[in-house]
Design a protein around this motif. Structure first.
Motif, PDB file in Angstrom:
ATOM      1  N   LYS A  62       0.832  -1.212   0.000  1.00 17.02           N
ATOM      2  CA  LYS A  62       0.000   0.000   0.000  1.00 17.02           C
ATOM      3  C   LYS A  62       0.867   1.262   0.000  1.00 17.02           C
ATOM      4  CE  LYS A  62      -3.898  -2.213   2.245  1.00 17.02           C
ATOM      5  NZ  LYS A  62      -4.722  -2.396   1.088  1.00 17.02           N
ATOM      6  N   ALA A  63       1.973   1.217   0.724  1.00 14.49           N
ATOM      7  CA  ALA A  63       2.888   2.358   0.741  1.00 14.49           C
ATOM      8  C   ALA A  63       3.491   2.587  -0.645  1.00 14.49           C
ATOM      9  CB  ALA A  63       3.990   2.136   1.771  1.00 14.49           C
ATOM     10  N   TYR A  64       3.836   1.498  -1.340  1.00 14.45           N
ATOM     11  CA  TYR A  64       4.347   1.629  -2.704  1.00 14.45           C
ATOM     12  C   TYR A  64       3.284   2.236  -3.622  1.00 14.45           C
ATOM     13  CZ  TYR A  64       8.483  -1.220  -1.670  1.00 14.45           C
ATOM     14  OH  TYR A  64       9.645  -1.716  -1.173  1.00 14.45           O
ATOM     15  N   GLY A  65       2.035   1.851  -3.428  1.00 20.81           N
ATOM     16  CA  GLY A  65       0.957   2.415  -4.232  1.00 20.81           C
ATOM     17  C   GLY A  65       0.807   3.910  -4.010  1.00 20.81           C
ATOM     18  N   ALA A  70       2.068   9.591  -5.675  1.00 24.92           N
ATOM     19  CA  ALA A  70       2.765  10.840  -5.365  1.00 24.92           C
ATOM     20  C   ALA A  70       3.780  11.174  -6.462  1.00 24.92           C
ATOM     21  CB  ALA A  70       3.460  10.736  -4.009  1.00 24.92           C
ATOM     22  N   VAL A  71       4.480  10.162  -6.951  1.00 25.51           N
ATOM     23  CA  VAL A  71       5.437  10.379  -8.042  1.00 25.51           C
ATOM     24  C   VAL A  71       4.707  10.853  -9.294  1.00 25.51           C
ATOM     25  CG1 VAL A  71       6.980   9.151  -9.649  1.00 25.51           C
ATOM     26  CG2 VAL A  71       7.209   8.824  -7.189  1.00 25.51           C
ATOM     27  N   THR A  72       3.519  10.322  -9.514  1.00 28.64           N
ATOM     28  CA  THR A  72       2.720  10.764 -10.665  1.00 28.64           C
ATOM     29  C   THR A  72       2.405  12.250 -10.573  1.00 28.64           C
ATOM     30  OG1 THR A  72       1.723   8.576 -10.826  1.00 28.64           O
ATOM     31  CG2 THR A  72       0.582  10.368 -11.944  1.00 28.64           C
ATOM     32  N   VAL A  73       1.958  12.670  -9.387  1.00 27.53           N
ATOM     33  CA  VAL A  73       1.626  14.087  -9.193  1.00 27.53           C
ATOM     34  C   VAL A  73       2.863  14.954  -9.410  1.00 27.53           C
ATOM     35  CG1 VAL A  73       0.901  15.791  -7.467  1.00 27.53           C
ATOM     36  CG2 VAL A  73      -0.318  13.621  -7.671  1.00 27.53           C
ATOM     37  N   LEU A  74       3.992  14.537  -8.854  1.00 25.91           N
ATOM     38  CA  LEU A  74       5.226  15.314  -9.026  1.00 25.91           C
ATOM     39  C   LEU A  74       5.675  15.341 -10.494  1.00 25.91           C
ATOM     40  CD1 LEU A  74       7.226  14.183  -5.874  1.00 25.91           C
ATOM     41  CD2 LEU A  74       6.132  16.392  -6.287  1.00 25.91           C
ATOM     42  N   ALA A  75       5.532  14.221 -11.193  1.00 23.88           N
ATOM     43  CA  ALA A  75       5.951  14.169 -12.590  1.00 23.88           C
ATOM     44  C   ALA A  75       5.061  15.053 -13.461  1.00 23.88           C
ATOM     45  CB  ALA A  75       5.923  12.732 -13.093  1.00 23.88           C
ATOM     46  N   VAL A  76       3.771  15.058 -13.182  1.00 24.53           N
ATOM     47  CA  VAL A  76       2.859  15.914 -13.951  1.00 24.53           C
ATOM     48  C   VAL A  76       3.187  17.376 -13.684  1.00 24.53           C
ATOM     49  CG1 VAL A  76       0.436  16.641 -14.176  1.00 24.53           C
ATOM     50  CG2 VAL A  76       1.026  14.206 -14.148  1.00 24.53           C
ATOM     51  N   TRP A  77       3.483  17.690 -12.438  1.00 24.90           N
ATOM     52  CA  TRP A  77       3.835  19.068 -12.083  1.00 24.90           C
ATOM     53  C   TRP A  77       5.154  19.474 -12.749  1.00 24.90           C
ATOM     54  CZ3 TRP A  77       7.936  20.769  -8.873  1.00 24.90           C
ATOM     55  CH2 TRP A  77       7.901  22.138  -8.580  1.00 24.90           C
ATOM     56  N   ALA A  78       6.134  18.554 -12.752  1.00 19.93           N
ATOM     57  CA  ALA A  78       7.444  18.856 -13.324  1.00 19.93           C
ATOM     58  C   ALA A  78       7.386  19.010 -14.845  1.00 19.93           C
ATOM     59  CB  ALA A  78       8.452  17.773 -12.960  1.00 19.93           C
ATOM     60  N   THR A  79       6.483  18.287 -15.487  1.00 19.35           N
ATOM     61  CA  THR A  79       6.375  18.384 -16.949  1.00 19.35           C
ATOM     62  C   THR A  79       5.328  19.411 -17.382  1.00 19.35           C
ATOM     63  OG1 THR A  79       4.802  16.552 -16.998  1.00 19.35           O
ATOM     64  CG2 THR A  79       7.135  16.011 -17.313  1.00 19.35           C
ATOM     65  N   ILE A  88       0.103   5.081 -17.033  1.00  8.94           N
ATOM     66  CA  ILE A  88       0.661   3.840 -16.482  1.00  8.94           C
ATOM     67  C   ILE A  88       0.691   3.860 -14.951  1.00  8.94           C
ATOM     68  CG2 ILE A  88       2.752   2.450 -16.342  1.00  8.94           C
ATOM     69  CD1 ILE A  88       2.969   2.706 -19.239  1.00  8.94           C
ATOM     70  N   THR A  89       1.138   4.953 -14.377  1.00  8.43           N
ATOM     71  CA  THR A  89       1.383   4.950 -12.933  1.00  8.43           C
ATOM     72  C   THR A  89       0.115   5.014 -12.087  1.00  8.43           C
ATOM     73  OG1 THR A  89       1.738   7.337 -12.981  1.00  8.43           O
ATOM     74  CG2 THR A  89       3.686   5.925 -13.136  1.00  8.43           C
ATOM     75  N   VAL A  90      -0.920   5.666 -12.546  1.00  4.78           N
ATOM     76  CA  VAL A  90      -2.155   5.735 -11.745  1.00  4.78           C
ATOM     77  C   VAL A  90      -2.810   4.356 -11.618  1.00  4.78           C
ATOM     78  CG1 VAL A  90      -4.495   6.694 -11.659  1.00  4.78           C
ATOM     79  CG2 VAL A  90      -2.558   8.189 -12.104  1.00  4.78           C
ATOM     80  N   PRO A  91      -3.013   3.595 -12.696  1.00  5.07           N
ATOM     81  CA  PRO A  91      -3.583   2.255 -12.510  1.00  5.07           C
ATOM     82  C   PRO A  91      -2.708   1.343 -11.644  1.00  5.07           C
ATOM     83  CG  PRO A  91      -3.764   2.885 -14.801  1.00  5.07           C
ATOM     84  CD  PRO A  91      -2.923   3.924 -14.127  1.00  5.07           C
ATOM     85  N   MET A  95      -3.881  -0.214  -8.132  1.00  8.40           N
ATOM     86  CA  MET A  95      -3.859  -1.672  -7.926  1.00  8.40           C
ATOM     87  C   MET A  95      -3.083  -2.033  -6.665  1.00  8.40           C
ATOM     88  SD  MET A  95      -3.635  -3.677 -11.581  1.00  8.40           S
ATOM     89  CE  MET A  95      -1.965  -4.062 -11.254  1.00  8.40           C
ATOM     90  N   CYS A  96      -1.957  -1.387  -6.460  1.00  8.91           N
ATOM     91  CA  CYS A  96      -1.163  -1.665  -5.256  1.00  8.91           C
ATOM     92  C   CYS A  96      -1.930  -1.269  -3.993  1.00  8.91           C
ATOM     93  CB  CYS A  96       0.168  -0.928  -5.297  1.00  8.91           C
ATOM     94  SG  CYS A  96       1.364  -1.660  -6.412  1.00  8.91           S
ATOM     95  N   LEU A  97      -2.682  -0.197  -4.062  1.00  4.38           N
ATOM     96  CA  LEU A  97      -3.440   0.261  -2.899  1.00  4.38           C
ATOM     97  C   LEU A  97      -4.591  -0.663  -2.539  1.00  4.38           C
ATOM     98  CD1 LEU A  97      -3.814   4.131  -3.140  1.00  4.38           C
ATOM     99  CD2 LEU A  97      -2.874   2.817  -1.260  1.00  4.38           C
TER     100      LEU A  97
END
Length: 119
Positions: A62-65, A70-79, A88-91, A95-97
């Motif tokens: 769950k922590a990995y999910g 969080a990485v998705t949000v940061l990547a969208v903000w950075a780009t 890819i990362t949201v699904p 799933m991990c969560l």
């Protein structure tokens, strides 16, 4: 009829008798109830340890999910708004969560696969 002598203090009789020692106790290696109790206690400890390991595995998953989201949000903000990575990362993060299946491959995964302790 000859009387048998008591074993020397602190030891069993020298003739190898397997009875009560000089303190009036049955040695644990002879007492079946204690050995059965010890086996049951060990089995209970192992079950609790396995449950704890499984719980920690899913907490990590769950922590990995959450980290993936969080990485998705940061990547969208950075780009600056490019959400291609989110495809890819949201699904995967969701799933991990929310999955009850083992998705993260680590040492516990291989132990559980070998022992077939999971469904």
């Amino acid at each position: 009829m000859e009387r048998q002598r008591a074993p020397p203090k602190g030891r069993e009789a020298e003739n190898g008798s397997r009875g009560i020692d000089s303190r009036g106790r049955i040695p644990e290696r002879l007492c079946r109830c204690h050995s059965r109790y010890a086996k049951e206690k060990e089995q209970r400890r192992q079950r609790e340890q396995a449950k704890k390991a499984r719980r920690w595995y899913f907490i990590k998953q769950k922590a990995y999910g959450l980290a993936m989201l969080a990485v998705t949000v940061l990547a969208v903000w950075a780009t600056e708004g490019d959400i291609t990575i989110a495809v890819i990362t949201v699904p995967l993060g969701l799933m991990c969560l929310f999955s009850k299946k083992m998705l993260i491959v680590d040492n516990y995964y291989f132990e559980a696969e070998k022992g077939q302790t999971w469904e």
